[in-house]
Motif scaffolding. Structure first.
Motif, PDB file in Angstrom:
ATOM      1  N   PRO A 156      -3.928 -13.500  -8.177  1.00  0.00           N
ATOM      2  CA  PRO A 156      -3.657 -12.168  -7.618  1.00  0.00           C
ATOM      3  C   PRO A 156      -3.572 -12.170  -6.090  1.00  0.00           C
ATOM      4  O   PRO A 156      -3.196 -11.145  -5.510  1.00  0.00           O
ATOM      5  CB  PRO A 156      -4.861 -11.331  -8.078  1.00  0.00           C
ATOM      6  CG  PRO A 156      -5.616 -12.170  -9.036  1.00  0.00           C
ATOM      7  CD  PRO A 156      -5.289 -13.580  -8.725  1.00  0.00           C
ATOM      8  N   GLN A 158      -2.689 -13.552  -2.038  1.00  0.00           N
ATOM      9  CA  GLN A 158      -1.530 -13.974  -1.257  1.00  0.00           C
ATOM     10  C   GLN A 158      -1.534 -15.487  -1.033  1.00  0.00           C
ATOM     11  O   GLN A 158      -2.585 -16.143  -1.057  1.00  0.00           O
ATOM     12  CB  GLN A 158      -1.506 -13.221   0.074  1.00  0.00           C
ATOM     13  CG  GLN A 158      -1.307 -11.713  -0.100  1.00  0.00           C
ATOM     14  CD  GLN A 158      -1.247 -10.966   1.212  1.00  0.00           C
ATOM     15  OE1 GLN A 158      -1.034 -11.561   2.274  1.00  0.00           O
ATOM     16  NE2 GLN A 158      -1.432  -9.650   1.166  1.00  0.00           N
ATOM     17  N   LEU A 260      -6.808  -4.692 -11.233  1.00  0.00           N
ATOM     18  CA  LEU A 260      -5.960  -5.442 -10.310  1.00  0.00           C
ATOM     19  C   LEU A 260      -5.854  -6.919 -10.654  1.00  0.00           C
ATOM     20  O   LEU A 260      -5.004  -7.619 -10.093  1.00  0.00           O
ATOM     21  CB  LEU A 260      -6.505  -5.303  -8.881  1.00  0.00           C
ATOM     22  CG  LEU A 260      -6.544  -3.897  -8.277  1.00  0.00           C
ATOM     23  CD1 LEU A 260      -7.141  -3.940  -6.877  1.00  0.00           C
ATOM     24  CD2 LEU A 260      -5.157  -3.269  -8.257  1.00  0.00           C
ATOM     25  N   SER A 318      -5.301  -4.774   0.530  1.00  0.00           N
ATOM     26  CA  SER A 318      -3.886  -5.169   0.508  1.00  0.00           C
ATOM     27  C   SER A 318      -3.625  -6.369   1.398  1.00  0.00           C
ATOM     28  O   SER A 318      -2.608  -7.064   1.224  1.00  0.00           O
ATOM     29  CB  SER A 318      -3.008  -3.992   0.948  1.00  0.00           C
ATOM     30  OG  SER A 318      -3.054  -2.949  -0.004  1.00  0.00           O
ATOM     31  N   ARG A 322      -1.573  -9.875  -3.628  1.00  0.00           N
ATOM     32  CA  ARG A 322      -0.113  -9.976  -3.595  1.00  0.00           C
ATOM     33  C   ARG A 322       0.531  -8.591  -3.693  1.00  0.00           C
ATOM     34  O   ARG A 322       1.468  -8.276  -2.971  1.00  0.00           O
ATOM     35  CB  ARG A 322       0.391 -10.845  -4.760  1.00  0.00           C
ATOM     36  CG  ARG A 322       0.054 -12.310  -4.649  1.00  0.00           C
ATOM     37  CD  ARG A 322       0.633 -13.069  -5.838  1.00  0.00           C
ATOM     38  NE  ARG A 322       0.191 -14.449  -5.845  1.00  0.00           N
ATOM     39  CZ  ARG A 322       0.788 -15.428  -5.180  1.00  0.00           C
ATOM     40  NH1 ARG A 322       1.866 -15.160  -4.458  1.00  0.00           N
ATOM     41  NH2 ARG A 322       0.320 -16.655  -5.243  1.00  0.00           N
ATOM     42  N   ARG A 323       0.032  -7.808  -4.628  1.00  0.00           N
ATOM     43  CA  ARG A 323       0.599  -6.474  -4.803  1.00  0.00           C
ATOM     44  C   ARG A 323      -0.195  -5.487  -3.959  1.00  0.00           C
ATOM     45  O   ARG A 323      -1.407  -5.330  -4.159  1.00  0.00           O
ATOM     46  CB  ARG A 323       0.545  -6.054  -6.271  1.00  0.00           C
ATOM     47  CG  ARG A 323       1.255  -4.740  -6.553  1.00  0.00           C
ATOM     48  CD  ARG A 323       1.217  -4.375  -8.020  1.00  0.00           C
ATOM     49  NE  ARG A 323      -0.116  -3.958  -8.445  1.00  0.00           N
ATOM     50  CZ  ARG A 323      -0.614  -2.721  -8.241  1.00  0.00           C
ATOM     51  NH1 ARG A 323       0.086  -1.824  -7.590  1.00  0.00           N
ATOM     52  NH2 ARG A 323      -1.808  -2.424  -8.696  1.00  0.00           N
ATOM     53  N   THR A 326      -2.150   1.072  -2.967  1.00  0.00           N
ATOM     54  CA  THR A 326      -1.832   2.293  -2.236  1.00  0.00           C
ATOM     55  C   THR A 326      -2.690   3.451  -2.751  1.00  0.00           C
ATOM     56  O   THR A 326      -3.258   3.374  -3.859  1.00  0.00           O
ATOM     57  CB  THR A 326      -0.353   2.672  -2.389  1.00  0.00           C
ATOM     58  OG1 THR A 326      -0.129   3.132  -3.735  1.00  0.00           O
ATOM     59  CG2 THR A 326       0.550   1.467  -2.101  1.00  0.00           C
ATOM     60  N   ASP A 329      -2.457   4.486  -6.325  1.00  0.00           N
ATOM     61  CA  ASP A 329      -3.091   3.684  -7.374  1.00  0.00           C
ATOM     62  C   ASP A 329      -4.512   4.155  -7.696  1.00  0.00           C
ATOM     63  O   ASP A 329      -5.105   3.701  -8.672  1.00  0.00           O
ATOM     64  CB  ASP A 329      -3.153   2.210  -6.949  1.00  0.00           C
ATOM     65  CG  ASP A 329      -1.779   1.594  -6.783  1.00  0.00           C
ATOM     66  OD1 ASP A 329      -0.929   1.819  -7.663  1.00  0.00           O
ATOM     67  OD2 ASP A 329      -1.557   0.901  -5.765  1.00  0.00           O
TER      68      ASP A 329
END
Length: 516
Positions: A156, A158, A260, A318, A322-323, A326, A329
């Protein structure tokens, strides 16, 4: 006026109920009054962890960290239904720069100028080494390294995040912890009064006269102010005592999103402002993210997660996932006000999380409880009774270490077997339903299900596996007085029920209270 008790406790949060339980188990007579619901404020708005406080090492709070670390497994053994081990992934961010104001960060800026604005990996590993060694560990595994490029926990995150450390702490259902302490106190003779505000407490001869807002009056030898964020008000406006000590109100807000990541570990994330935020698996289908640390100016019961705090937490996580997360959510938020002892720290983050016990013995004694962490509530209760010992002759010794809370009389790793046994005895249960009951009630789940051969035998179905039998248990055994008490504190089923189902729960509780 009712018969006098040894102690009168103001406040039904974790400190108040913990002290009441400890005192009742020593043979003292105890009465506790809570103005709203048990765990109705700070104690149900924590990050829900028994943890040593890895970040507190930066502020050199070694005594607090050591005590907290040693408590984790003591508490875990006493409540394996509402607490369980959890692994935390701490990604090492090569791009991280932060504005640190802790004693350790200031020292690093002098000793390692090249590392200014960073927590060097060596320093993080040293902190985790202390975390592993300051406390006694028999159940929780120690720190290990993780290659995020190969591990499920890295998916999940980056791409720049290649390495991480993984360490242990303990998850706990904070509101149920409070309720179970109150139940055990009551089982040992304590009188627990919920929904009753203390209007006045005054010294009267060799004891205290305590008057509730509804007119009831009681006498006690010792008064304990465990009112949390209202402790200052109790000193000034209820007991009218002179005191220079102050409470610093610090708001901690959390957000909850849909899940998540697809594993059961949590993330410990470092921010550019020097703070940390957790992202934790929550109630199966959700992720809990928090917390903030900001000074709170308004009434404690009006703490809310502001749009700015929601944006802060979304932006914080964030940077790692990766996603992007906001505000759209976010499915739920909650906020609590931590009643920290005002030690003059310049920032809310730097203010001590340690507890302070202040005894006013100018007449019948009054003990004020400031601060504290949920992890050290049991030790705080022991310290409170030790401080009061000269005024309570004949009190027996400390006893709570290792004694299970109601429903917790099974092995730390026994929840799965308990769920299987429930499904064998009640074949209509699904695995998720059985697990939820075990994680809330432990061995007492069998009492809620007693005699049921079909789901219909449990009475009305309110949705999300909440039945009339379970709802009656919360009303009659756990002092639940409204839908919020049931759906957002004693359970988190509010995440799953429709407004119509919530209204049905509220109506049922109202009818039960009228019938009682």
């Amino acid at each position: 006026m009712s018969q006098a008790t040894d102690l009168f406790v103001i406040g039904g949060g974790i400190n108040g109920t913990g002290i009441a339980r400890d005192a009742a188990g020593r043979g003292l007579s105890v009465r506790l009054a809570e103005q709203g619901d048990l765990a109705g404020a700070t104690s149900s708005a924590s990050t829900k962890l028994f943890h040593g406080g890895l970040r507190y090492l930066e502020f050199l709070e070694l005594r607090l960290v050591r005590e907290s670390l040693r408590e984790r497994e003591v508490l875990l053994r006493a409540m394996p239904h509402i607490a369980w081990p959890m692994r935390f992934v701490l990604p090492l961010d090569p791009e991280m720069r932060f504005a640190g104001h802790s004693p350790v960060s200031r020292l690093l800026s002098v000793a390692m100028p090249w590392a200014r604005g960073r927590r060097p990996n060596l320093v993080i590993r040293a902190g985790l080494f202390l975390y592993d060694t300051l406390g006694t560990r028999e159940i929780l595994p120690g720190t290990s390294s993780l290659d995020l490029r190969r591990a499920l926990e890295g998916k999940p995150l980056q791409d720049r995040l290649a390495r991480a450390y993984e360490y242990s702490d303990v998850w706990v259902d904070d509101a149920r912890l409070v309720v179970l302490n109150a139940r055990d106190a009551a089982a040992r003779g304590a009188d627990i009064i919920v929904g009753a505000r203390v209007a006045e407490a005054r010294r009267d001869g060799d004891g205290w006269c305590v008057r509730l807002a509804d007119g009831r009056a009681f006498r006690a030898g010792v008064l304990i102010n465990a009112a949390g964020p209202w402790a200052g008000r109790v000193i000034r406006d209820v007991a009218h005592l002179p005191s220079a000590e102050r409470v610093r109100l610090v708001r901690g807000s959390h957000i909850v999103t849909r899940r998540l990541f697809d594993h059961d570990k949590a993330y410990f994330l470092q921010g550019q402002d020097g703070r940390i935020v957790f992202a934790i698996p929550y109630q199966g289908d959700f992720t809990l993210i928090g917390t903030t640390d900001v000074d709170h100016d308004g009434p404690p019961d009006q703490a809310v997660c502001t749009p700015e705090e929601i944006a802060y937490l979304c932006d914080f996580v964030s940077r790692y996932f990766r996603r992007p997360v906001t505000p759209a959510d976010v499915v739920w938020t909650f906020s609590g006000v931590r009643p920290l002892y005002d030690d003059g720290s310049s920032s809310a983050t730097a203010a001590t999380r340690d507890y302070v016990l202040s005894l006013d013995a100018d007449g019948p004694p009054c003990l004020h409880v400031f601060g504290g962490k949920i992890t050290t509530y049991r030790r705080l209760a022991e310290a409170a009774l030790a401080k009061l010992a000269p005024h309570l002759p004949g009190t027996t010794a400390a006893w709570t270490a290792g004694v299970p809370l109601p429903g917790g009389d099974f092995a730390v790793d026994g929840a799965g077997a308990l769920s299987q046994a429930l499904m064998r005895d009640h074949p209509f249960l699904t695995p998720g339903w059985a697990n939820r009951l075990v994680r809330a009630y432990g061995t007492e789940a069998a009492q809620i299900l007693a005699g049921a051969r079909t789901a219909a035998d449990l009475g009305r179905d309110f949705g999300a596996t909440l039945t009339e039998s379970e709802l009656r248990w919360m009303i009659r055994q756990e002092w639940a007085r409204d839908a919020n008490a049931v759906l957002w504190r004693r359970s988190k089923l509010g995440l799953r029920l429709s407004p119509e189902q919530v209204a049905a729960v509220e109506d049922y509780i109202a009818s039960e209270r009228v019938a009682a």
